[in-house]
Design a protein around this motif. Structure first.
Motif, short mmCIF file in Angstrom:
data_model
loop_
_atom_site.label_atom_id
_atom_site.label_comp_id
_atom_site.label_asym_id
_atom_site.label_seq_id
_atom_site.Cartn_x
_atom_site.Cartn_y
_atom_site.Cartn_z
N GLU A 19 -41.29 22.29 -26.78
CA GLU A 19 -42.02 21.02 -26.64
C GLU A 19 -43.44 21.08 -27.20
N GLY A 64 -47.49 18.83 -20.53
CA GLY A 64 -47.54 19.38 -19.18
C GLY A 64 -48.87 20.00 -18.82
N TRP A 116 -47.66 11.32 -11.88
CA TRP A 116 -47.26 12.41 -12.76
C TRP A 116 -47.69 13.74 -12.15
N GLY A 139 -43.80 19.49 -16.64
CA GLY A 139 -42.46 18.96 -16.52
C GLY A 139 -41.95 18.88 -15.08
N ALA A 186 -41.35 17.03 -11.73
CA ALA A 186 -41.24 15.61 -11.40
C ALA A 186 -42.06 15.26 -10.17
N SER A 223 -38.69 8.06 -14.85
CA SER A 223 -39.71 8.71 -15.66
C SER A 223 -39.59 8.23 -17.10
N GLY A 271 -40.15 10.04 -19.52
CA GLY A 271 -39.74 11.21 -20.29
C GLY A 271 -40.04 12.44 -19.46
N PRO A 272 -39.48 13.59 -19.83
CA PRO A 272 -39.64 14.79 -19.00
C PRO A 272 -41.10 15.26 -18.88
N TYR A 273 -41.95 14.86 -19.79
CA TYR A 273 -43.36 15.25 -19.72
C TYR A 273 -44.27 14.04 -19.51
N ARG A 325 -44.09 8.50 -14.17
CA ARG A 325 -43.08 7.54 -13.76
C ARG A 325 -43.78 6.40 -13.04
N ASP A 353 -45.21 16.26 -5.69
CA ASP A 353 -44.30 16.65 -6.77
C ASP A 353 -43.16 17.53 -6.24
#
Lengths: 366, 366
Positions: free
Chosen positions: B174, B200, B278, B282, B284, B308, B310-312, B315, B336
């Motif tokens: 990434e 991240g 956030w 990565g 959540a 979300s 995206g993973p990074y 949301r 988190d």
């Protein structure tokens, strides 16, 4: 419909440090960084932004511009309707009328602009007069009002952002209804989907997020037209509506900065200083002077002037400075075609408006 | 080549108002206005910007990325060379590690971020590991250094902005070398023509205006890697390198603002609150709580979590608030997947880093 405008009350002033209220305003109303003055056109994201209330996020598909009041044919125009009109692109230097407020002594509390609330963009849109012709202005119009979608509280009263122009000012060919900036769709913070651009005036005239144009037989009684945006001497009842920009020059800060103090460090030798200068209402800047001695008598030298970027835009200037080791205060000073020069010291205005005193940049030559 | 990094010295702190030095930094380092949190992707010009020194204006035609040090094939890549590599687009939430500094008591002097130094963009570029594979990393590499074109003075020492990654971190898929943001060419203030993106992590890892990558057998001795960007307790010698973002939630300020105080005015009834949450690396966000009573015990209620982006990336969350007339302090709090929750009160750090205390928004319900 809307409440009567809040009465004028001079904002509190301070001789001290910056309040958290002012910091909140500074953090969301960025200036144009000095290094961007090297560019003819200020990119989106570097052009200063003033959001009086919140940025409205408007769906352009359902948005309509209402034109009503003393007109023959009231209109509700879509963005496509406006895009179908002949398009005009103008390069316009725009400055906030409160630019330099943080340099006043005492400092009227408001957005604490340091002097960097100015930028130049290419604005594309329809001429306002084409839309007004489509609606058909009737006789007896005192003012046209321009209402933005932004809405909030001024001194206890809720109001939209509303400005006015006389028919004479509104019908000038350079007054545009703009949907593009620097060749791209107008960004949200600059008034998407449509804004007014009134070249030569301070920025408050160029209403963002435009929703409605009304033709009225009486002057508009709105806070941002009749109360805010006036020059006022302390203790005086006189209020002068703010219109055209005053002359001003700014420089690209030379060398490298100290991160925290922003003091500039420059290597000894020949240093090419450069910057921009502008005035209001299409009046040309005719002279820029540079001083390396804080503006002391006898220290001013002529800068070389570049071409103007357009009739309503700033022009570049350059000056070759022979920098010897030491500490300096660099200054620049514009004079326009009317013979008006920037003051050496900040003028005071009760609302913190119109401070076009010369810029002073602290430099260490190593 | 470069001077040794300046030694650590805690910045002065203040219990008082904001200094002019801090104002200068705030005026040129804008946050993301709260209303932009309604958008999945933060537009250019609304995404927060931190420019440590000056924004370099680089000609992309002559720019080259040097890759050297412990590599088999030293490289000097043009922008076209990098564009020819397989392109990856990632949606990344990025936050400044100094975000919230202005909320600390006392307040370490630096950029006085109020909490809005966060944004989410779609970044497009090549994977860093593809470029490193082209150069061929040799054995025995301790760190890769990343040098930006920005240059200035930190605590009396001149330095470029230089950060480092271990080979292990640098080879993660990434980690990108980015030339586009939100589908457009990278703007100057975001690092044109090429920047690093390290999803991240706090923003300092994502070096802008990237000029050089060096593979080194020793840890990089650069101010912004070894001295700056560490967590430090007051009076302690321990310094913990800053890496991943801490969990945080922010809300779109509801209703309308008072121009000066930014206090929110909301009409009584059901108010849909919304915001973003956030965490770093990565991880959540698994829970967002909302309080309308300043975070008092028993006042917290669960918000509904959105997908979300995206993973990074952050949301969304929403919460329906039954607002009765009165004055309120709205708060939101993220937890988190590691079970880490935001603190109710600002933690203190000697450098003003990592304040992820809950947001507090003053609201009047009319």
């Amino acid at each position: 419909m809307s409440a009567p405008p809040a009465p004028w009350r001079a904002p509190p002033t301070s001789d001290g440090l910056i309040t958290y209220d002012e910091l909140r305003l500074a953090a969301r109303n960025p200036g144009t960084p000095g290094e961007a003055l090297a560019l003819d056109i200020t990119p989106v994201g570097l052009h200063y932004v003033l959001t009086r209330f919140d940025i409205p996020l408007i769906d352009p598909a359902t948005w309509r511009l209402t034109v009503d009041g003393l007109v023959d044919r009231p209109l509700a125009l879509s963005l496509d309707d406006i895009r179908r009109l002949p398009a005009t692109t103008l390069t316009v230097t725009m400055e906030c009328s409160g630019n330099g407020r943080a340099g006043m002594t005492p400092r009227p509390l408001g957005i604490p602009w340091l002097g960097d609330a100015v930028g130049t963009a290419e604005w594309t849109g329809a001429q306002l007069r084409d839309v007004l012709a489509q609606a058909g202005l009737r006789p007896g119009i005192a003012e046209l009002s321009f209402t933005g979608a932004d809405y909030g509280i001024e001194r206890g009263y809720a109001t939209a952002f509303i400005r006015a122009l006389t028919p004479q000012d509104a019908l000038r060919p350079e007054v545009l209804l703009v949907y593009a900036m620097n060749g791209q769709s107008l960004p949200p913070q600059h008034g998407a989907p449509l804004r007014l651009i009134v070249p030569g005036w301070y920025g408050m005239a160029s209403v963002k997020w435009l929703m409605r144009i009304r033709a009225l037989d009486q002057p508009v009684q709105a806070y941002h037209q009749r109360i805010g945006y006036h020059f006022r001497a302390p203790g005086s009842q006189t209020a002068i509506p703010i219109r055209h920009m005053r002359p001003r020059a700014l420089m690209v800060p030379p060398g490298h900065p100290d991160f925290f103090s922003r003091r500039r460090h420059v290597a000894a030798g020949r240093v090419r200083l450069q910057g921009r200068a502008w005035s209001g209402s299409g009046i040309a800047v005719t002279r820029v002077l540079v001083s390396a001695a804080g503006g002391a008598d006898g220290s001013w030298r002529d800068a070389a002037l570049g071409a103007s970027v357009g009739p309503y835009a700033w022009r570049g200037w350059t000056f070759d400075w022979q920098a010897a080791p030491g500490t300096y205060e660099l200054c620049c000073r514009a004079t326009d075609a009317l013979g008006v020069s920037q003051p050496l010291d900040p003028p005071f205005d009760a609302g913190g408006m119109g401070n076009n005193a010369i810029q002073r940049v602290a430099v260490v030559v190593d």
